[in-house]
Write a protein that holds these residues in place. Structure first.
Motif, PDB file in Angstrom:
ATOM      1  N   LEU A  37     -12.964  50.608  33.518  1.00  0.00           N
ATOM      2  CA  LEU A  37     -12.249  51.401  32.521  1.00  0.00           C
ATOM      3  C   LEU A  37     -10.738  51.211  32.614  1.00  0.00           C
ATOM      4  N   SER A  38     -10.282  50.626  33.720  1.00  0.00           N
ATOM      5  CA  SER A  38      -8.864  50.361  33.948  1.00  0.00           C
ATOM      6  C   SER A  38      -8.742  48.999  34.618  1.00  0.00           C
ATOM      7  N   ASP A  39      -7.656  48.317  34.313  1.00  0.00           N
ATOM      8  CA  ASP A  39      -7.411  47.027  34.954  1.00  0.00           C
ATOM      9  C   ASP A  39      -6.458  47.149  36.131  1.00  0.00           C
ATOM     10  N   LYS A  40      -6.077  48.374  36.474  1.00  0.00           N
ATOM     11  CA  LYS A  40      -5.157  48.605  37.593  1.00  0.00           C
ATOM     12  C   LYS A  40      -5.961  48.917  38.850  1.00  0.00           C
ATOM     13  N   PRO A  41      -5.939  48.007  39.824  1.00  0.00           N
ATOM     14  CA  PRO A  41      -6.735  48.250  41.030  1.00  0.00           C
ATOM     15  C   PRO A  41      -6.122  49.261  41.992  1.00  0.00           C
ATOM     16  N   LYS A  42      -4.834  49.512  41.906  1.00  0.00           N
ATOM     17  CA  LYS A  42      -4.178  50.425  42.845  1.00  0.00           C
ATOM     18  C   LYS A  42      -4.189  51.854  42.313  1.00  0.00           C
ATOM     19  N   CYS A  43      -4.330  52.797  43.230  1.00  0.00           N
ATOM     20  CA  CYS A  43      -4.266  54.220  42.885  1.00  0.00           C
ATOM     21  C   CYS A  43      -2.855  54.574  42.444  1.00  0.00           C
ATOM     22  N   GLU A  44      -2.762  55.427  41.471  1.00  0.00           N
ATOM     23  CA  GLU A  44      -1.463  55.923  41.030  1.00  0.00           C
ATOM     24  C   GLU A  44      -1.315  57.407  41.313  1.00  0.00           C
ATOM     25  N   THR A  45      -2.315  57.988  41.937  1.00  0.00           N
ATOM     26  CA  THR A  45      -2.257  59.391  42.328  1.00  0.00           C
ATOM     27  C   THR A  45      -2.843  59.534  43.729  1.00  0.00           C
ATOM     28  N   ILE A  46      -2.464  60.614  44.384  1.00  0.00           N
ATOM     29  CA  ILE A  46      -2.987  60.934  45.705  1.00  0.00           C
ATOM     30  C   ILE A  46      -3.443  62.387  45.668  1.00  0.00           C
ATOM     31  N   THR A  47      -4.593  62.657  46.210  1.00  0.00           N
ATOM     32  CA  THR A  47      -5.098  64.012  46.306  1.00  0.00           C
ATOM     33  C   THR A  47      -4.853  64.502  47.721  1.00  0.00           C
ATOM     34  N   ILE A  48      -4.214  65.643  47.823  1.00  0.00           N
ATOM     35  CA  ILE A  48      -3.935  66.236  49.126  1.00  0.00           C
ATOM     36  C   ILE A  48      -4.754  67.507  49.237  1.00  0.00           C
ATOM     37  N   SER A  49      -5.574  67.565  50.240  1.00  0.00           N
ATOM     38  CA  SER A  49      -6.448  68.713  50.439  1.00  0.00           C
ATOM     39  C   SER A  49      -5.819  69.698  51.419  1.00  0.00           C
ATOM     40  N   ALA A  50      -5.810  70.961  51.051  1.00  0.00           N
ATOM     41  CA  ALA A  50      -5.261  71.995  51.929  1.00  0.00           C
ATOM     42  C   ALA A  50      -6.062  72.097  53.219  1.00  0.00           C
ATOM     43  N   SER A  51      -7.338  71.803  53.159  1.00  0.00           N
ATOM     44  CA  SER A  51      -8.153  71.900  54.375  1.00  0.00           C
ATOM     45  C   SER A  51      -7.981  70.681  55.279  1.00  0.00           C
ATOM     46  N   ASP A  52      -7.765  69.496  54.691  1.00  0.00           N
ATOM     47  CA  ASP A  52      -7.614  68.280  55.491  1.00  0.00           C
ATOM     48  C   ASP A  52      -6.186  68.058  55.969  1.00  0.00           C
ATOM     49  N   GLU A  53      -5.214  68.388  55.139  1.00  0.00           N
ATOM     50  CA  GLU A  53      -3.796  68.157  55.448  1.00  0.00           C
ATOM     51  C   GLU A  53      -2.978  69.417  55.139  1.00  0.00           C
ATOM     52  N   PRO A  54      -3.179  70.491  55.882  1.00  0.00           N
ATOM     53  CA  PRO A  54      -2.541  71.769  55.524  1.00  0.00           C
ATOM     54  C   PRO A  54      -1.015  71.724  55.492  1.00  0.00           C
ATOM     55  N   GLU A  55      -0.387  71.019  56.432  1.00  0.00           N
ATOM     56  CA  GLU A  55       1.079  70.984  56.453  1.00  0.00           C
ATOM     57  C   GLU A  55       1.631  70.184  55.279  1.00  0.00           C
ATOM     58  N   LEU A  56       1.019  69.039  54.991  1.00  0.00           N
ATOM     59  CA  LEU A  56       1.466  68.233  53.857  1.00  0.00           C
ATOM     60  C   LEU A  56       1.231  68.977  52.544  1.00  0.00           C
ATOM     61  N   PHE A  57       0.099  69.630  52.437  1.00  0.00           N
ATOM     62  CA  PHE A  57      -0.204  70.423  51.247  1.00  0.00           C
ATOM     63  C   PHE A  57       0.852  71.510  51.047  1.00  0.00           C
TER      64      PHE A  57
END
Length: 113
Positions: free
Chosen positions: A65-85
């Protein structure tokens, strides 16, 4: 939406890893992984999402559906990365703090080089 096995092959090759290494990275059997690459088996959406995350791409790319192989967004989870979140939440609506942190980041990355 149909999974595009050739995209999986391209990603694996761009990472410079073998089929066996890709299977290990995805915690699946080499035989099962090979079936995805050969188009003999259609992975579930959950599996495609896992592959996309592990190979730093998007499900849209793997489905063609897209020809761009690289991610353009990052999901940050409060449970996995609380300080970064918490950091992202705190600068979300504060432009001056965002600019200050970006400047600090630039200085840190310049020191690494």
């Amino acid at each position: 939406m149909k999974f595009q096995p050739e995209r999986l092959i391209q990603l694996r090759e761009s990472l410079g890893i073998s089929k066996a290494a890709a299977a290990r990275k995805l915690n699946m059997s080499a035989m099962g992984y090979g079936r995805y690459e050969r188009g003999e088996r259609e992975p579930s959406f959950q599996t495609v999402s896992f592959i996309a995350n592990a190979f730093n791409t998007t499900t849209d790319y793997l489905y063609g559906l897209s020809d761009k192989p690289k991610c353009e967004t990052i999901t940050i989870s409060a449970s996995d990365e609380p300080e970064l979140f918490a950091l992202v939440q705190s600068i979300k609506n504060d432009d001056s703090q965002t600019r200050r942190l970006l400047e600090y980041y630039k200085q840190l990355t310049a020191m690494k080089q």
